[in-house]
Design an enzyme around this catalytic site. Sequence first.
Site, PDB file in Angstrom:
ATOM      1  N   ILE A  50       0.866  -1.167   0.000  1.00  9.57           N
ATOM      2  CA  ILE A  50       0.000   0.000   0.000  1.00  9.57           C
ATOM      3  C   ILE A  50       0.910   1.227   0.000  1.00  9.57           C
ATOM      4  O   ILE A  50       2.076   1.143   0.399  1.00  9.57           O
ATOM      5  CB  ILE A  50      -0.977   0.032   1.200  1.00  9.57           C
ATOM      6  CG1 ILE A  50      -0.238  -0.064   2.538  1.00  9.57           C
ATOM      7  CG2 ILE A  50      -1.994  -1.077   1.081  1.00  9.57           C
ATOM      8  CD1 ILE A  50      -1.163   0.012   3.745  1.00  9.57           C
ATOM      9  N   ASP A  51       0.390   2.343  -0.465  1.00  7.83           N
ATOM     10  CA  ASP A  51       1.202   3.534  -0.618  1.00  7.83           C
ATOM     11  C   ASP A  51       1.717   4.055   0.722  1.00  7.83           C
ATOM     12  O   ASP A  51       1.134   3.782   1.781  1.00  7.83           O
ATOM     13  CB  ASP A  51       0.400   4.644  -1.306  1.00  7.83           C
ATOM     14  CG  ASP A  51      -0.073   4.244  -2.694  1.00  7.83           C
ATOM     15  OD1 ASP A  51       0.649   3.467  -3.344  1.00  7.83           O
ATOM     16  OD2 ASP A  51      -1.151   4.703  -3.106  1.00  7.83           O
ATOM     17  N   LYS A  52       2.777   4.838   0.664  1.00  6.87           N
ATOM     18  CA  LYS A  52       3.386   5.416   1.861  1.00  6.87           C
ATOM     19  C   LYS A  52       2.356   6.110   2.749  1.00  6.87           C
ATOM     20  O   LYS A  52       2.321   5.900   3.960  1.00  6.87           O
ATOM     21  CB  LYS A  52       4.475   6.406   1.443  1.00  6.87           C
ATOM     22  CG  LYS A  52       5.059   7.216   2.601  1.00  6.87           C
ATOM     23  CD  LYS A  52       6.022   8.275   2.097  1.00  6.87           C
ATOM     24  CE  LYS A  52       6.508   9.155   3.241  1.00  6.87           C
ATOM     25  NZ  LYS A  52       7.417  10.243   2.765  1.00  6.87           N
TER      26      LYS A  52
END
Length: 307
Positions: free
Chosen positions: A138-140
């Site tokens: 998942i994105d930062k």
Amino acid sequence: MEKFEFLIAPEQAGVRLDRFLADQDTGLSRSALQQLLEKGSVLCDGSPAAKNQKTRQGQRIELQVPQAQPLDAVPQDIPVEIVYEDDYLLVVNKPKGMVVHPAPGNPDGTLVNALLYHCAGRLSSIGGVIRPGIVHRIDKDTSGLLVVAKDDATHTALSEQMAVHSINRVYHAVVYGGFKQPEGFVEAPIGRHKTDRKKMAVTQQNSKYAYTAYKALARYNGFTHIECRLRTGRTHQIRVHMASIGHPVAGDPVYGPKNVIKSLGGQCLHAKTLGFVHPATGEYLEFDSPLPEYFTQFLRSLGKEQE
């Protein structure tokens, strides 16, 4: 070594090879691809390609990406919230702002560095030395649940569940605007943005099928709290799909409006529910992560729910 193979379609013929490769979903920048061309890591019908070579219909392109070096993934004693753990896997609740694995600009301080310390290096090797154990990302600035594999057999089995879309993944988000219908879906292919290689976009060119179902949970003045269920897992899928229908995720600096809500520190998006069949026991496991403080605080700032 990671390999990508492409077959040049009629409409893809006659363009520079580096430009063609930049349009593919490899995760590499055009400059990185040009370096691989110079090193002979791109083959056209089995022979090393020239940097300025143009594509031909029916040509088979093979891109060979060398395995990343191990120096970027070292154990670090970083606190990480473990929701579940056994001899085969872990489920982790990733905080907003933490990068999943080392990458240019983020060589350490990542979830992988923390997991290498926590598991004493016992993570699956399928993801390579930079992404050991990482089955999905998942994105930062997206918070929430991830499953991590400790051995290759578990990793393979979980990846197969991902491939057939049998893993239950539910996200919560706050998006701009209101919806005429309480629920719906976006079924639109996603690929690299034509001009900005760091972005994804809904496009018919060099794209992959993507499906996101959404449901309005609560309405506020100018915003809606929604639930999203993923049938596919493309890069930035929810962010791209919601922006494509005029409802970008609040706080999103990439796909949202120019006057981004900076206090959110990134998109208001949380991987809330994760369910899968345990590869070793055959038992269905499901986990839920409460909405984090940044999310609930933003909801409170929006005032009363609307009918």
